[in-house]
Design a protein around this motif. Structure first.
Motif, mmCIF file in Angstrom:
data_model
loop_
_atom_site.group_PDB
_atom_site.id
_atom_site.type_symbol
_atom_site.label_atom_id
_atom_site.label_comp_id
_atom_site.label_asym_id
_atom_site.label_seq_id
_atom_site.Cartn_x
_atom_site.Cartn_y
_atom_site.Cartn_z
ATOM 1 N N PRO A 226 25.966 62.583 18.843
ATOM 2 C CA PRO A 226 26.292 62.197 20.232
ATOM 3 C C PRO A 226 27.749 61.804 20.358
ATOM 4 O O PRO A 226 28.366 61.307 19.408
ATOM 5 N N ILE A 227 28.287 62.045 21.562
ATOM 6 C CA ILE A 227 29.688 61.686 21.818
ATOM 7 C C ILE A 227 29.819 60.263 22.322
ATOM 8 O O ILE A 227 30.933 59.789 22.558
ATOM 9 N N ASN A 228 28.685 59.581 22.527
ATOM 10 C CA ASN A 228 28.714 58.190 22.987
ATOM 11 C C ASN A 228 27.862 57.321 22.059
ATOM 12 O O ASN A 228 26.805 56.818 22.452
ATOM 13 N N PRO A 229 28.296 57.150 20.797
ATOM 14 C CA PRO A 229 27.511 56.323 19.875
ATOM 15 C C PRO A 229 27.499 54.865 20.324
ATOM 16 O O PRO A 229 28.393 54.421 21.066
ATOM 17 N N PRO A 230 26.494 54.082 19.909
ATOM 18 C CA PRO A 230 26.445 52.661 20.288
ATOM 19 C C PRO A 230 27.679 51.922 19.779
ATOM 20 O O PRO A 230 28.157 52.169 18.671
ATOM 21 N N SER A 231 28.169 51.020 20.589
ATOM 22 C CA SER A 231 29.358 50.246 20.208
ATOM 23 C C SER A 231 29.250 48.851 20.796
ATOM 24 O O SER A 231 28.410 48.571 21.659
ATOM 25 N N ASN A 232 30.106 47.970 20.284
ATOM 26 C CA ASN A 232 30.157 46.580 20.760
ATOM 27 C C ASN A 232 31.357 46.357 21.677
ATOM 28 O O ASN A 232 31.874 45.235 21.765
ATOM 29 N N ARG A 233 31.788 47.411 22.353
ATOM 30 C CA ARG A 233 32.967 47.258 23.209
ATOM 31 C C ARG A 233 32.718 46.279 24.346
ATOM 32 O O ARG A 233 33.608 45.497 24.709
ATOM 33 N N ALA A 234 31.507 46.301 24.914
ATOM 34 C CA ALA A 234 31.227 45.367 26.017
ATOM 35 C C ALA A 234 31.239 43.928 25.514
ATOM 36 O O ALA A 234 31.714 43.018 26.219
ATOM 37 N N LEU A 235 30.717 43.689 24.297
ATOM 38 C CA LEU A 235 30.730 42.332 23.736
ATOM 39 C C LEU A 235 32.157 41.865 23.494
ATOM 40 O O LEU A 235 32.528 40.727 23.848
ATOM 41 N N ILE A 236 32.977 42.728 22.890
ATOM 42 C CA ILE A 236 34.374 42.348 22.622
ATOM 43 C C ILE A 236 35.129 42.128 23.927
ATOM 44 O O ILE A 236 35.902 41.168 24.069
ATOM 45 N N ALA A 237 34.882 43.012 24.906
ATOM 46 C CA ALA A 237 35.548 42.846 26.208
ATOM 47 C C ALA A 237 35.116 41.548 26.878
ATOM 48 O O ALA A 237 35.933 40.869 27.519
ATOM 49 N N GLY A 238 33.832 41.172 26.732
ATOM 50 C CA GLY A 238 33.357 39.914 27.311
ATOM 51 C C GLY A 238 34.025 38.709 26.673
ATOM 52 O O GLY A 238 34.382 37.741 27.365
ATOM 53 N N ILE A 239 34.200 38.744 25.344
ATOM 54 C CA ILE A 239 34.851 37.613 24.664
ATOM 55 C C ILE A 239 36.303 37.479 25.114
ATOM 56 O O ILE A 239 36.778 36.375 25.427
ATOM 57 N N ILE A 240 37.013 38.612 25.153
ATOM 58 C CA ILE A 240 38.428 38.558 25.562
ATOM 59 C C ILE A 240 38.552 38.097 27.016
ATOM 60 O O ILE A 240 39.388 37.245 27.345
ATOM 61 N N ALA A 241 37.691 38.652 27.893
ATOM 62 C CA ALA A 241 37.748 38.248 29.303
ATOM 63 C C ALA A 241 37.394 36.772 29.457
ATOM 64 O O ALA A 241 37.985 36.065 30.283
ATOM 65 N N GLY A 242 36.427 36.288 28.674
ATOM 66 C CA GLY A 242 36.058 34.871 28.750
ATOM 67 C C GLY A 242 37.202 33.968 28.343
ATOM 68 O O GLY A 242 37.442 32.926 28.967
ATOM 69 N N LEU A 243 37.914 34.328 27.275
ATOM 70 C CA LEU A 243 39.057 33.515 26.839
ATOM 71 C C LEU A 243 40.151 33.495 27.904
ATOM 72 O O LEU A 243 40.708 32.434 28.220
ATOM 73 N N VAL A 244 40.449 34.673 28.471
ATOM 74 C CA VAL A 244 41.530 34.746 29.464
ATOM 75 C C VAL A 244 41.150 33.976 30.732
ATOM 76 O O VAL A 244 41.938 33.171 31.251
ATOM 77 N N ILE A 245 39.924 34.213 31.222
ATOM 78 C CA ILE A 245 39.495 33.533 32.454
ATOM 79 C C ILE A 245 39.368 32.026 32.228
ATOM 80 O O ILE A 245 39.759 31.209 33.071
ATOM 81 N N GLY A 246 38.820 31.635 31.064
ATOM 82 C CA GLY A 246 38.686 30.204 30.775
ATOM 83 C C GLY A 246 40.032 29.520 30.686
ATOM 84 O O GLY A 246 40.217 28.406 31.213
ATOM 85 N N LEU A 247 40.998 30.166 30.031
ATOM 86 C CA LEU A 247 42.338 29.582 29.948
ATOM 87 C C LEU A 247 42.979 29.494 31.329
ATOM 88 O O LEU A 247 43.636 28.507 31.654
ATOM 89 N N GLY A 248 42.771 30.524 32.146
ATOM 90 C CA GLY A 248 43.315 30.473 33.498
ATOM 91 C C GLY A 248 42.704 29.369 34.331
ATOM 92 O O GLY A 248 43.409 28.668 35.065
ATOM 93 N N LEU A 249 41.379 29.184 34.221
ATOM 94 C CA LEU A 249 40.729 28.100 34.961
ATOM 95 C C LEU A 249 41.227 26.741 34.484
ATOM 96 O O LEU A 249 41.431 25.823 35.286
ATOM 97 N N ALA A 250 41.413 26.606 33.161
ATOM 98 C CA ALA A 250 41.894 25.328 32.624
ATOM 99 C C ALA A 250 43.283 24.991 33.162
ATOM 100 O O ALA A 250 43.549 23.857 33.588
ATOM 101 N N LEU A 251 44.170 25.982 33.183
ATOM 102 C CA LEU A 251 45.520 25.738 33.701
ATOM 103 C C LEU A 251 45.505 25.495 35.206
ATOM 104 O O LEU A 251 46.283 24.682 35.715
ATOM 105 N N LEU A 252 44.611 26.181 35.922
ATOM 106 C CA LEU A 252 44.518 25.969 37.366
ATOM 107 C C LEU A 252 44.037 24.555 37.680
ATOM 108 O O LEU A 252 44.605 23.864 38.540
ATOM 109 N N LEU A 253 42.994 24.104 36.986
ATOM 110 C CA LEU A 253 42.506 22.745 37.213
ATOM 111 C C LEU A 253 43.556 21.721 36.830
ATOM 112 O O LEU A 253 43.681 20.675 37.476
ATOM 113 N N GLU A 254 44.307 22.002 35.770
ATOM 114 C CA GLU A 254 45.339 21.066 35.346
ATOM 115 C C GLU A 254 46.451 20.975 36.388
ATOM 116 O O GLU A 254 46.991 19.893 36.649
#
Length: 252
Positions: A174-202
């Motif tokens: 198959p040309i679309n084998p299973p991958s953890n790209r969504a998990l990795i993208a979720g972790i990176i997005a969570g770090l970026v959004i969390g850091l942005g929220l922290a700076l905004l609240l500060e």
């Protein structure tokens, strides 16, 4: 005579300068902000990582690709482009569906077909993506055959030759084998959004936490610091003071 006349620049220098409170953030303050708002960053990261993990765990339909190579000896680049567009036209796709017996609509089959060129040459690659590894090469070869006949009949263009037919692979991958790209993208997005929220609240928090914050906001030097008294210390000191006063009264 002898009277000193103040220069305009001297008056300007003696005039109290208006200090605009500017909230500067250095690396130490950034680290303090992250420590203080760490729960927001962790909560956002964990939440989006869980969502990404759930999305990655969803079973995905495997897709298989098959392709054929043909040569279109067109006289001009415009003629070549027109002929290549004709490959995915409904007049070709509807006949492919009718003759091959596959259950697809013309629009759905059009989305499965892609057409490309090899190094901008007259060699054209026709590819089909399908969930069935045996059906994909059948569709490709049917498209090539019908396209060659239709372009000759409707445009009067002949000379299209097949260089490589599509064949079924004995070990399709198959040309679309299973991958953890969504998990990795979720972790990176969570770090970026969390850091942005922290700076905004500060940035929205006007609490003065240190002597330095007071000097920076008001623009004046502090003369001293009043220590924070605990309730039990205040009560204990008052009690000891009262005992001392009563002792003096009894002894006097």
């Amino acid at each position: 005579m002898g009277e000193h006349v103040e220069d305009e620049n001297e008056v300007y220098e003696k005039a109290p300068s208006s200090r605009v409170p500017v909230k500067e953030i250095n690396l130490k303050e950034w680290a303090a902000v992250i420590r203080r708002r760490l729960w927001i960053i962790l909560l956002t990261t964990v939440l989006l990582a869980v969502l990404g993990g759930l999305y990655s765990s969803q079973p995905e339909v495997p897709l298989y690709s098959s392709s054929a190579r043909i040569m279109i000896p067109a006289a001009t680049p415009e003629q070549l482009s027109t002929i290549k567009v004709f490959i995915r036209e409904p007049v070709v796709l509807e006949r492919v569906i009718q003759e091959s017996g596959i259950r697809r609509s013309a629009g759905g089959l059009r989305n499965q077909i892609s057409v490309g060129s090899v190094d901008n040459s007259i060699i054209t690659i026709i590819s089909v993506v399908d969930p069935d590894p045996a059906v994909a090469p059948q569709i490709v070869n049917a498209v090539v055959r019908v396209f060659t006949e239709e372009v000759s009949k409707r445009m009067g263009f002949n000379g299209i030759s097949v260089l490589t037919e599509a064949v079924e692979s004995p070990n399709p991958a198959p040309i679309n084998p299973p991958s953890n790209r969504a998990l990795i993208a979720g972790i990176i997005a969570g770090l970026v959004i969390g850091l942005g929220l922290a700076l905004l609240l500060e940035s929205l928090d006007d609490t003065l936490r240190s002597e330095r914050d007071l000097e920076r906001i008001l623009g004046v030097d502090s003369l001293g610091v009043v220590p924070k008294l605990q309730r039990k210390d205040s009560f204990g000191n008052s009690r000891r003071k009262n005992e001392y006063v009563r002792g003096e009264a009894i002894g006097s």
